[in-house]
Design a protein around this motif. Structure first.
Motif, PDB file in Angstrom:
ATOM      1  N   SER A 162       0.862  -1.171   0.000  1.00 15.90           N
ATOM      2  CA  SER A 162       0.000   0.000   0.000  1.00 15.90           C
ATOM      3  C   SER A 162       0.907   1.231   0.000  1.00 15.90           C
ATOM      4  O   SER A 162       2.042   1.190   0.459  1.00 15.90           O
ATOM      5  CB  SER A 162      -0.921  -0.004   1.216  1.00 15.90           C
ATOM      6  OG  SER A 162      -0.179  -0.238   2.378  1.00 15.90           O
ATOM      7  N   ALA A 221     -14.557  -2.349  -2.590  1.00 23.39           N
ATOM      8  CA  ALA A 221     -13.778  -2.694  -1.401  1.00 23.39           C
ATOM      9  C   ALA A 221     -12.347  -2.179  -1.545  1.00 23.39           C
ATOM     10  O   ALA A 221     -11.786  -1.595  -0.624  1.00 23.39           O
ATOM     11  CB  ALA A 221     -13.769  -4.204  -1.194  1.00 23.39           C
ATOM     12  N   LYS A 252     -12.266   1.660  -1.111  1.00 27.92           N
ATOM     13  CA  LYS A 252     -12.354   2.128   0.276  1.00 27.92           C
ATOM     14  C   LYS A 252     -11.044   1.896   1.013  1.00 27.92           C
ATOM     15  O   LYS A 252     -10.625   2.692   1.843  1.00 27.92           O
ATOM     16  CB  LYS A 252     -13.507   1.432   1.006  1.00 27.92           C
ATOM     17  CG  LYS A 252     -14.836   2.025   0.636  1.00 27.92           C
ATOM     18  CD  LYS A 252     -15.923   1.625   1.608  1.00 27.92           C
ATOM     19  CE  LYS A 252     -15.987   2.541   2.805  1.00 27.92           C
ATOM     20  NZ  LYS A 252     -17.125   2.210   3.681  1.00 27.92           N
ATOM     21  N   ALA A 253     -10.385   0.789   0.662  1.00 27.67           N
ATOM     22  CA  ALA A 253      -9.105   0.484   1.301  1.00 27.67           C
ATOM     23  C   ALA A 253      -8.052   1.529   0.945  1.00 27.67           C
ATOM     24  O   ALA A 253      -7.080   1.712   1.660  1.00 27.67           O
ATOM     25  CB  ALA A 253      -8.628  -0.903   0.880  1.00 27.67           C
ATOM     26  N   SER A 254      -8.271   2.223  -0.157  1.00 27.57           N
ATOM     27  CA  SER A 254      -7.247   3.162  -0.613  1.00 27.57           C
ATOM     28  C   SER A 254      -7.433   4.562  -0.028  1.00 27.57           C
ATOM     29  O   SER A 254      -6.618   5.442  -0.256  1.00 27.57           O
ATOM     30  CB  SER A 254      -7.279   3.268  -2.129  1.00 27.57           C
ATOM     31  OG  SER A 254      -8.438   3.963  -2.508  1.00 27.57           O
ATOM     32  N   ARG A 310      -7.022   5.664   2.878  1.00 30.68           N
ATOM     33  CA  ARG A 310      -5.888   6.015   3.726  1.00 30.68           C
ATOM     34  C   ARG A 310      -4.739   6.592   2.863  1.00 30.68           C
ATOM     35  O   ARG A 310      -4.125   7.586   3.221  1.00 30.68           O
ATOM     36  CB  ARG A 310      -5.429   4.785   4.508  1.00 30.68           C
ATOM     37  CG  ARG A 310      -4.160   4.955   5.300  1.00 30.68           C
ATOM     38  CD  ARG A 310      -4.366   5.755   6.585  1.00 30.68           C
ATOM     39  NE  ARG A 310      -3.087   6.302   7.037  1.00 30.68           N
ATOM     40  CZ  ARG A 310      -2.785   7.585   7.073  1.00 30.68           C
ATOM     41  NH1 ARG A 310      -3.659   8.492   6.693  1.00 30.68           N
ATOM     42  NH2 ARG A 310      -1.621   8.003   7.485  1.00 30.68           N
TER      43      ARG A 310
END
Ligand SMILES: [Zn+2]
Length: 633
Positions: A269, A294, A297-299, A301
């Protein structure tokens, strides 16, 4: 600079087309006399070292080494210890081995039966042309246990090095290739050297991971590398935009489709180091997503980290079931280009849209969305950008702008207090965050602003520091005014030092301090002392201040006239500037102390502030009587 820009002589200067922005008429000026350059189109300015840094994206030491090599100047670098020499040789060894491995894998891909039938056919199936495959140095590692390791040992590479690069795994006395049966994607450093590998499995064995990467080594730190940066860096700088994708094949397919300003964080990441690497070339990032919510949304951050660096983020969402790789493979270059252009969305719209879709009309959930969103905005360093986002988001969520602003201020204040280690109540007294100023207060502050005077004093110091002026001082004994000759630099510096007045602009203060040091140490002070200062911010600001349009005017006669005029009036201008700076600055100080007295947390603090106030007031009276700073030189 003539190596990089075609320059024509014009008067005392050289002029050419700016390498840092697109233009048809030249506004890039080089002054050999001053040893500086300035573009009047985009504002870029600096000395020769800055130029090499900016143009070649070098760090300061890299630029110095480049120039030294070019002009055969020997640099005395710090003597290396025996340990450092060993370390350096070890690093170089790993680097040579990695280059060898990349060549070997590429050779096997094109020239061995297994490489052709398994590896090359796979790449061709993915639509990669041979040119593309060669450019990215793609390769193949044989299925056999130690095909590569055996070969590398034969070539004289040591087992220790093979293990360090991770190319060979040594387990229970058995040595085998980490990447066996995989197609190879070499990972290049910014300068284009092979530092690691990614390998994709070719068999359908589900017990093994699809992708395997080199472990970290002395030459490969995952969090600091972006896949494709060596091939993308020039395109990123010239298009002022960096596309960010997920995988190796996304980078390669887009490249083949003519979109070259693209990199990938390659499996990990996104990290701050990677973002800073991009920032060396552009402040603009566009993230290209496949349509999986999904993953998106994880990205978030990652996006927050980009905002924190003060960079601009856009996002493009590819249609359902498509990723950048598949999309680029099945369409013409112009279509891909067009799709990205017309589907780029500012991250703000994108994030709110996505979150609102999930919450529907539930008011409580909406507030939760807003809160999460405000956290993101609060990371942006620039105040005006933050305010623009507040406006936008309030509009999009159909909420009152002031309510959003109040919420943002709450978050900002919390951050401020955490940073300063004080409670929120104390923070109200100590320093409200900048967003808290209501318009009237802001206006009052602007009126008291000494920016112009400070700038003018620094400019006089830089341009005319070594000029003589004749100034009136009261005679020590009689008190009658007497004329005395003095250099401008000495006059300004001793006057301001005597009164112990500081600049409100911290950068001007630093230039003033650097100037004072130069005067103390060399008895001389003008811009020549500071255009090569080790503090790059000082160098930059100094060059900006001295490179006025007038001094760079192509018309030599005009320039002389302007200079003559300004130096003639120096005798009135310099003392006048100093006085008006002091008058304003002292008023500003008094105003600040008044404010602090009102808000003081304790009686003790109040008393202390009062006494400070009285001192400043005394100074103000002296200035009003024209007595200050005319005693000792
Ligand atoms: Zn320019």
């Amino acid at each position: 600079m003539g190596d990089f820009v075609s320059l024509k002589r014009r008067g005392a200067n050289l002029i050419g087309l700016c390498p840092f922005h697109n233009e048809r008429t030249p506004s890039f000026n080089v002054s050999p006399v001053k040893g500086i350059y300035k573009c009047f189109g985009c504002g870029k300015a600096g000395n020769p070292v800055n130029f090499v840094m900016e143009h070649e994206k070098f760090t300061y030491p890299e630029a110095l080494r480049y120039l030294a090599k070019k002009y055969h100047i020997e640099i005395q670098e710090q003597a290396e210890t025996a340990e450092q020499v060993l370390e350096k040789t070890a690093r170089e060894g790993l680097s040579v081995l990695s280059e060898f491995a990349a060549k070997y894998f590429a050779e096997q891909l094109f020239n061995s039966d297994e490489g052709q039938s398994v590896g090359l056919s796979y790449f061709h199936e993915r639509g990669f042309s041979d040119d593309t495959i060669k450019k990215f140095q793609l390769g193949y590692c044989h299925e056999e246990w130690d095909h590569f390791t055996r070969n590398a040992l034969q070539q004289g590479y040591s087992m220790e090095m093979l293990e360090k690069t991770g190319l060979t795994i040594n387990k229970d006395g058995k040595q085998y290739d980490r990447f066996r049966g995989r197609v190879m994607f070499p990972i290049h450093s910014q300068a284009g050297k092979v530092i690691g590998f990614g390998g994709r499995i070719m068999s359908s064995d589900k017990t093994k991971p699809k992708y395997v990467n080199s472990p970290e080594s002395e030459i490969y730190t995952k969090s600091k590398v972006l896949y494709g940066i060596a091939f993308a860096r020039n395109a990123i700088a010239s298009s002022d935009m960096c596309f960010l994708v997920e995988g190796y094949t996304d980078v390669i397919s887009l490249h083949q489709a003519g979109i070259q300003n693209v990199v990938s964080s390659s499996g990990t990441s996104l990290t701050t180091d990677q973002i800073r690497l991009i920032k060396r070339y552009t402040p603009n990032i566009t993230i290209l997503y496949d349509g999986d919510p999904a993953g998106i949304k994880a990205s978030f951050r990652g996006i927050d980290m980009i905002l924190e660096q003060g960079m601009n983020v856009k996002v493009v969402l590819f249609p359902d079931g498509e990723d950048p790789d598949s999309f680029a493979r099945t369409r013409r270059s112009s279509e891909v280009d067009e799709f990205i252009k017309s589907n780029s969305k500012d991250f703000i719209h994108f994030k709110i849209d996505l979150l609102l879709k999930e919450t529907g009309t539930d008011p409580l959930k909406r507030v939760a969305v807003l809160k999460e969103f405000i956290e993101s905005i609060s990371l942006i360093p620039d105040r005006l950008t933050r305010l623009a986002y507040v406006k936008e988001s309030a509009h999009q969520m159909q909420m009152d702008e002031r309510a959003v602003l109040a919420e943002l201020n709450k978050v900002l204040r919390k951050k401020l207090t955490q940073k300063a280690g004080i409670t929120e109540e104390e923070a109200e007294v100590v320093e409200p965050p900048p967003d808290f100023f209501v318009p009237e207060q802001q206006e009052a502050f602007d009126k008291l602003n000494t920016e112009w005077q400070e700038r003018e004093i620094i400019r006089q110091l830089l341009l005319y520091g070594e000029e003589q002026i004749s100034v009136e001082y009261p005679d020590q004994e009689s008190g009658n005014p007497m004329k005395q000759d003095i250099r401008v630099a000495k006059f300004i510096i001793s006057d301001i030092r005597n009164d112990e007045i500081s600049f409100s602009n911290p950068l001007y203060q630093r230039i003033f301090d650097a100037g004072s040091t130069a005067l103390d140490e060399t008895q001389e002070m003008n811009y020549r002392k500071l255009t090569n200062h080790p503090d790059l911010e000082i160098t930059q600001a100094v060059i900006d201040l001295i490179a006025t349009k007038y001094t760079f005017s192509p018309n030599w006669e005009k320039r002389k006239i302007r200079l003559a005029m300004e130096s003639e009036v120096l005798e009135q201008h310099v003392p006048h500037c100093l006085l008006s700076f002091k008058v304003k600055r002292v008023r500003q100080l008094m105003r600040e102390i008044e404010e602090n007295i009102k808000n003081a947390a304790s009686v003790e603090e109040q008393m202390e502030l009062m006494s400070h106030y009285r001192n400043v007031q005394k100074m103000a009276n002296l200035i009003d009587n024209g007595k200050l700073g005319r005693t000792i030189v």
